[in-house]
Design a protein around this motif. Structure first.
Motif, PDB file in Angstrom:
ATOM      1  N   ALA A  62      42.104  48.818  40.905  1.00 55.45           N
ATOM      2  CA  ALA A  62      41.266  47.635  41.157  1.00 55.45           C
ATOM      3  C   ALA A  62      42.065  46.378  40.851  1.00 55.45           C
ATOM      4  CB  ALA A  62      40.020  47.717  40.285  1.00 55.45           C
TER       5      ALA A  62
ATOM      6  N   SER B 180      47.445  42.771  41.792  1.00 56.58           N
ATOM      7  CA  SER B 180      48.782  42.466  41.284  1.00 56.58           C
ATOM      8  C   SER B 180      49.834  43.375  41.920  1.00 56.58           C
ATOM      9  CB  SER B 180      48.790  42.655  39.759  1.00 56.58           C
ATOM     10  OG  SER B 180      50.115  42.668  39.301  1.00 56.58           O
TER      11      SER B 180
ATOM     12  N   ARG C 110      51.535  45.665  39.330  1.00 58.52           N
ATOM     13  CA  ARG C 110      50.824  46.894  38.895  1.00 58.52           C
ATOM     14  C   ARG C 110      50.966  47.986  39.952  1.00 58.52           C
ATOM     15  NH1 ARG C 110      46.382  43.133  36.854  1.00 58.52           N
ATOM     16  NH2 ARG C 110      47.322  42.691  34.827  1.00 58.52           N
TER      17      ARG C 110
ATOM     18  N   LYS D  12      36.560  44.314  35.831  1.00 56.74           N
ATOM     19  CA  LYS D  12      37.258  44.393  37.126  1.00 56.74           C
ATOM     20  C   LYS D  12      37.043  45.784  37.732  1.00 56.74           C
ATOM     21  CE  LYS D  12      41.193  41.294  36.100  1.00 56.74           C
ATOM     22  NZ  LYS D  12      42.648  41.209  35.979  1.00 56.74           N
TER      23      LYS D  12
ATOM     24  N   THR E 173      46.134  41.231  32.004  1.00 60.30           N
ATOM     25  CA  THR E 173      47.234  40.850  31.117  1.00 60.30           C
ATOM     26  C   THR E 173      47.029  39.408  30.647  1.00 60.30           C
ATOM     27  OG1 THR E 173      48.708  42.305  32.333  1.00 60.30           O
ATOM     28  CG2 THR E 173      49.755  40.639  30.956  1.00 60.30           C
TER      29      THR E 173
ATOM     30  N   LYS F 122      46.719  32.926  33.820  1.00 58.00           N
ATOM     31  CA  LYS F 122      47.628  32.377  34.829  1.00 58.00           C
ATOM     32  C   LYS F 122      47.438  30.867  34.889  1.00 58.00           C
ATOM     33  CE  LYS F 122      45.620  35.329  37.266  1.00 58.00           C
ATOM     34  NZ  LYS F 122      44.966  36.192  38.221  1.00 58.00           N
TER      35      LYS F 122
ATOM     36  N   GLY G 170      57.395  35.236  34.441  1.00 57.93           N
ATOM     37  CA  GLY G 170      57.562  36.622  34.892  1.00 57.93           C
ATOM     38  C   GLY G 170      58.820  37.169  34.245  1.00 57.93           C
ATOM     39  N   ILE G 171      58.624  38.062  33.274  1.00 58.58           N
ATOM     40  CA  ILE G 171      59.777  38.550  32.500  1.00 58.58           C
ATOM     41  C   ILE G 171      60.725  39.357  33.376  1.00 58.58           C
ATOM     42  CG2 ILE G 171      58.749  40.743  31.696  1.00 58.58           C
ATOM     43  CD1 ILE G 171      59.964  40.093  28.924  1.00 58.58           C
ATOM     44  N   GLN G 172      60.196  39.918  34.464  1.00 56.98           N
ATOM     45  CA  GLN G 172      60.987  40.814  35.324  1.00 56.98           C
ATOM     46  C   GLN G 172      61.907  40.053  36.270  1.00 56.98           C
ATOM     47  OE1 GLN G 172      57.841  40.060  35.564  1.00 56.98           O
ATOM     48  NE2 GLN G 172      56.993  40.186  37.607  1.00 56.98           N
TER      49      GLN G 172
ATOM     50  N   GLY H  19      52.712  43.789  33.349  1.00 63.93           N
ATOM     51  CA  GLY H  19      51.333  43.897  33.836  1.00 63.93           C
ATOM     52  C   GLY H  19      50.688  45.257  33.697  1.00 63.93           C
TER      53      GLY H  19
HETATM   54  O1  LIG Z   1      56.060  38.771  32.692  1.00 59.69           O
HETATM   55  C1  LIG Z   1      55.055  38.861  33.434  1.00 59.69           C
HETATM   56  N1  LIG Z   1      53.814  38.626  32.977  1.00 59.69           N
HETATM   57  C2  LIG Z   1      52.726  38.731  33.763  1.00 59.69           C
HETATM   58  C3  LIG Z   1      52.855  39.063  35.099  1.00 59.69           C
HETATM   59  C4  LIG Z   1      51.668  39.167  36.026  1.00 59.69           C
HETATM   60  O2  LIG Z   1      50.638  38.304  35.601  1.00 59.69           O
HETATM   61  C5  LIG Z   1      49.404  38.733  36.183  1.00 59.69           C
HETATM   62  C6  LIG Z   1      48.339  38.655  35.115  1.00 59.69           C
HETATM   63  O3  LIG Z   1      47.119  38.362  35.696  1.00 59.69           O
HETATM   64  P1  LIG Z   1      45.887  39.380  35.754  1.00 59.69           P
HETATM   65  O4  LIG Z   1      46.014  40.400  34.682  1.00 59.69           O
HETATM   66  O5  LIG Z   1      44.654  38.576  35.770  1.00 59.69           O
HETATM   67  O6  LIG Z   1      46.059  40.133  37.136  1.00 59.69           O
HETATM   68  P2  LIG Z   1      46.063  39.568  38.636  1.00 59.69           P
HETATM   69  O7  LIG Z   1      47.440  39.354  39.084  1.00 59.69           O
HETATM   70  O8  LIG Z   1      45.119  38.421  38.743  1.00 59.69           O
HETATM   71  O9  LIG Z   1      45.489  40.825  39.416  1.00 59.69           O
HETATM   72  P3  LIG Z   1      44.064  41.524  39.278  1.00 59.69           P
HETATM   73  O10 LIG Z   1      43.582  41.709  40.702  1.00 59.69           O
HETATM   74  O11 LIG Z   1      44.327  42.824  38.584  1.00 59.69           O
HETATM   75  O12 LIG Z   1      43.141  40.651  38.489  1.00 59.69           O
HETATM   76  C7  LIG Z   1      49.618  40.172  36.659  1.00 59.69           C
HETATM   77  O13 LIG Z   1      49.685  40.185  38.065  1.00 59.69           O
HETATM   78  C8  LIG Z   1      50.993  40.530  36.081  1.00 59.69           C
HETATM   79  O14 LIG Z   1      51.680  41.435  36.884  1.00 59.69           O
HETATM   80  C9  LIG Z   1      54.150  39.308  35.601  1.00 59.69           C
HETATM   81  O15 LIG Z   1      54.344  39.606  36.799  1.00 59.69           O
HETATM   82  N2  LIG Z   1      55.222  39.217  34.734  1.00 59.69           N
END
Ligand SMILES: O=c1[nH]cc([C@@H]2O[C@H](COP(=O)(O)OP(=O)(O)OP(=O)(O)O)[C@@H](O)[C@H]2O)c(=O)[nH]1
Length: 613
Positions: free
Chosen positions: A18, A21, A24, A65, A89, A100, A177-179, A198
């Motif tokens: 769900a 990202s 993920r 979610k 996250t 974010k 974005g640490i990656q 994530g």
């Molecule tokens: O170093 C990193 N830190 C975080 C991330 C990315 O940040 C987002 C966090 O946002 P969230 O958990 O709300 O997720 P969304 O992207 O909004 O997707 P959902 O549909 O699940 O709500 C997340 O995408 C991490 O991957 C990163 O990339 N690097």
């Protein structure tokens, strides 16, 4: 390649992620998981202030979610997936939760806060296990979180802006974005890298392993204690009804290293030899009471309050201020450090976040009074545990020379001081769980609720906060209601809550669409439970609801630890016990309630909701 057998086990199921990202999706597909992607439409707008910790917020968002997707898919094609995975996250720093950034200025604000400091990245994960019968969707939720500590270098303004203009921060928690490019900002990291990106893949696999089945004894000898067991020890998750959620690490019966093994019985009876003894938690179990008693004592001596007001302090200063010996104080402080309650630096001792949150005498989520109550009251009853086991009865008579027909009126409330101590203890405990309890089900269809035995109103105020249209009546004994005023929080929701004095076994119950019994039924014998349910059933209108909040042990008695401990506690202290979901289902059905649904919230209560036919 499928690296972990637990992932392979999921290949037979319809799994949905769900999440929108891309990170993920990549992490999970790299691990060999096959899944559909259905991004959640749940808007991330939960009130952060209503969560005791940042990770509680992340777990709840992850859960919402996943639940939204499960419900939507079920509604759309009446076929819910088997498993829905949600994640969230966040970055936490100095009491702030960063998500974010909304624009470049916001990204700059976030990155400036993180600059040169260490912060925590929490990912909350919810695994929703769906099943449907007769078109009705049943969902069990398992939640956990992972924490990674990340330290940023000291960065110049120029570098920060250059990074922001790259566009990378915008869809990332904490604005980096640490990656990718953001990796250049990071000086050190402690913990799971993928958790920052994530998704905590390693913890996820361990959690699946825990959920599907416990390891066999011989695996324990081969593997490290926290490793992921082999595939043939797993079974269907639906076999583990009653498994509560755990947070931040493996918990419950499924990580019992001394468990009697899985369903595979071919090696049953094989004993470990002296040379191959598995690591033993037995010594820790034996020593458990010493740690509890040290914690009670630190609370009683107000060590955590002292360090909040005057810390950091040295052993000598603390000893002087709590009027204790230097050597004894040193031991007490060392134990608190060893168990993560205090930090020790060159400047002296100070409270950890955990102690600040739960162990100050006046915090919102304070469990200080619960510790003191355990020390002053429960401890004496547990001295007679053997008698409780032999007699199958509580021990008030032996420990306190009190004959108990009603544990509340005869014992817990036997004088003003005891009553307030008990109320304070329950207030802290319910406060910690109230949010999860109030949101375990969507209760927005009810306009009035009556919390029977609602004590200080801790749950009632939380319900009012979650459902602004709901009027909540707390119905409790007159001697409780007279002192509930001391526990009233500030805020607009106080107007939604009222108190009515009365005895739910004798007096007529206030009218309401929804009746709630939170940690009430477990206090009473089956006869009394029938009496109470019959009274609720007579007051409840058709279509009205009954919400039972209790721990739900597993059907097969290999239940989560907290529930079995709690059930023993009921034996020692009350007239009741914890009951399984099937037992509640039969009880509720016998009193005219149907559509009995359960939500495994974990922590100190699970939830069962039923509708009056
Ligand atoms: O170093 C990193 N830190 C975080 C991330 C990315 O940040 C987002 C966090 O946002 P969230 O958990 O709300 O997720 P969304 O992207 O909004 O997707 P959902 O549909 O699940 O709500 C997340 O995408 C991490 O991957 C990163 O990339 N690097």
């Amino acid at each position: 390649m499928v690296l972990y057998p637990v992932i392979r086990k999921l290949l037979e199921k319809r799994v949905v992620l769900a999440s929108a990202s891309p990170r993920r999706q990549e992490i999970l597909s790299n691990a060999g998981l096959r899944f559909e992607v259905v991004p959640s439409r749940f808007t991330e707008k939960l009130s952060k202030a209503s969560f005791p910790t940042p990770y509680a917020y992340a777990m709840e968002t992850a859960k919402q979610k996943a639940l939204e997707v499960a419900r939507r898919m079920h509604q759309k094609d009446l076929r819910a997936p088997d498993i829905v995975i949600g994640a969230d996250t966040i970055v936490a720093l100095e009491g702030l939760i960063l998500e974010k950034p909304v624009d470049k200025a916001d990204a700059h604000k976030m990155l400036s806060r993180l600059n040169g400091k260490e912060h925590s990245v929490f990912t909350g994960v919810a695994i929703v296990h769906c099943s449907s019968q007769g078109g009705k969707l049943d969902m069990d939720v398992w939640e956990f979180y992972e924490e990674t500590r990340v330290r940023f270098s000291q960065l110049s303004e120029e570098l920060l802006w250059e990074y922001i203009h790259s566009g990378e921060p915008m869809d990332k928690a904490g604005g980096y974005g640490i990656q990718a490019l953001g990796g250049m900002l990071v000086e050190s990291i402690h913990g799971d890298f993928l958790n920052v990106v994530g998704f905590p893949l390693n913890r996820f696999c361990k959690k699946l392993a825990e959920l599907f089945y416990p390891p066999r004894p011989e695996d324990l000898q081969r593997e490290k204690q926290d490793s992921i067991p082999a595939v043939d020890t797993f079974d269907n998750p639906s076999d583990v009804e009653g498994l509560g959620s755990s947070q931040g690490g493996a918990q419950g019966v499924r990580d019992r290293p001394w468990a009697e093994g899985g369903k595979d019985t071919k090696d049953a009876g094989r004993r470990p030899t002296v040379e191959s003894l598995p690591p033993t938690p037995v010594v820790e179990l034996i020593d458990g009471y010493k740690v509890s008693k040290a914690l009670f004592t630190a609370c009683k001596m107000k060590v955590f309050d002292l360090l909040r007001d005057e810390g950091p302090l040295s052993t000598v200063d603390i000893a002087r201020k709590i009027d204790a010996s230097e050597c004894g104080t040193g031991h007490l402080l060392d134990i608190c450090v060893a168990f993560g309650l205090l930090d020790k630096t060159d400047r002296g001792y100070s409270n950890t976040d955990l102690a600040s949150l739960y162990l100050l005498s006046d915090g919102e989520y304070s469990l200080h009074s619960l510790a003191v109550h355990n020390n002053n009251h429960s401890w004496h009853l547990y001295n007679h545990l053997e008698s409780a086991i032999r007699e199958g009865a509580n021990q008030h008579q032996r420990a306190l020379q009190i004959t108990v027909d009603d544990p509340f009126q005869d014992s817990f409330y036997r004088n003003k001081e005891k009553k307030l101590q008990f109320m304070r203890a329950m207030h802290g405990l319910i406060n910690v769980a109230a949010r999860q309890a109030a949101t375990a089900f969507d209760l927005s269809r009810f306009s009035s609720a009556c919390d029977l035995g609602g004590c200080t109103g801790a749950l009632a105020y939380q319900l009012a906060r979650q459902y602004p249209g709901l009027k909540v009546t707390v119905f409790d004994l007159p001697e409780v209601v007279e002192d509930a005023v001391y526990f009233q929080p500030g805020g607009p929701q106080t107007g939604q809550v009222s108190f009515v004095p009365g005895d739910f076994f004798r007096d007529s119950l206030p009218e309401a669409d929804l009746y709630i019994v939170c940690r009430i039924l477990h206090d009473w014998s089956d006869d009394k439970v029938h009496q109470l349910l019959s009274r609720i059933s007579s007051s409840c209108k058709p279509g009205g609801g009954l919400l039972v909040l209790e721990m739900l042990p597993g059907e097969d008695k290999r239940e989560a630890r907290a529930a079995v401990v709690q059930s023993l506690n009921m034996l020692v202290q009350t007239l009741g016990r914890e009951r399984t979901l099937s037992e509640y289902r039969s009880l509720l059905q016998a009193h005219g309630f149907a559509d009995v649904r359960a939500a495994y919230v974990g922590s100190i209560v699970d939830a069962v909701l039923a509708t009056r036919v």
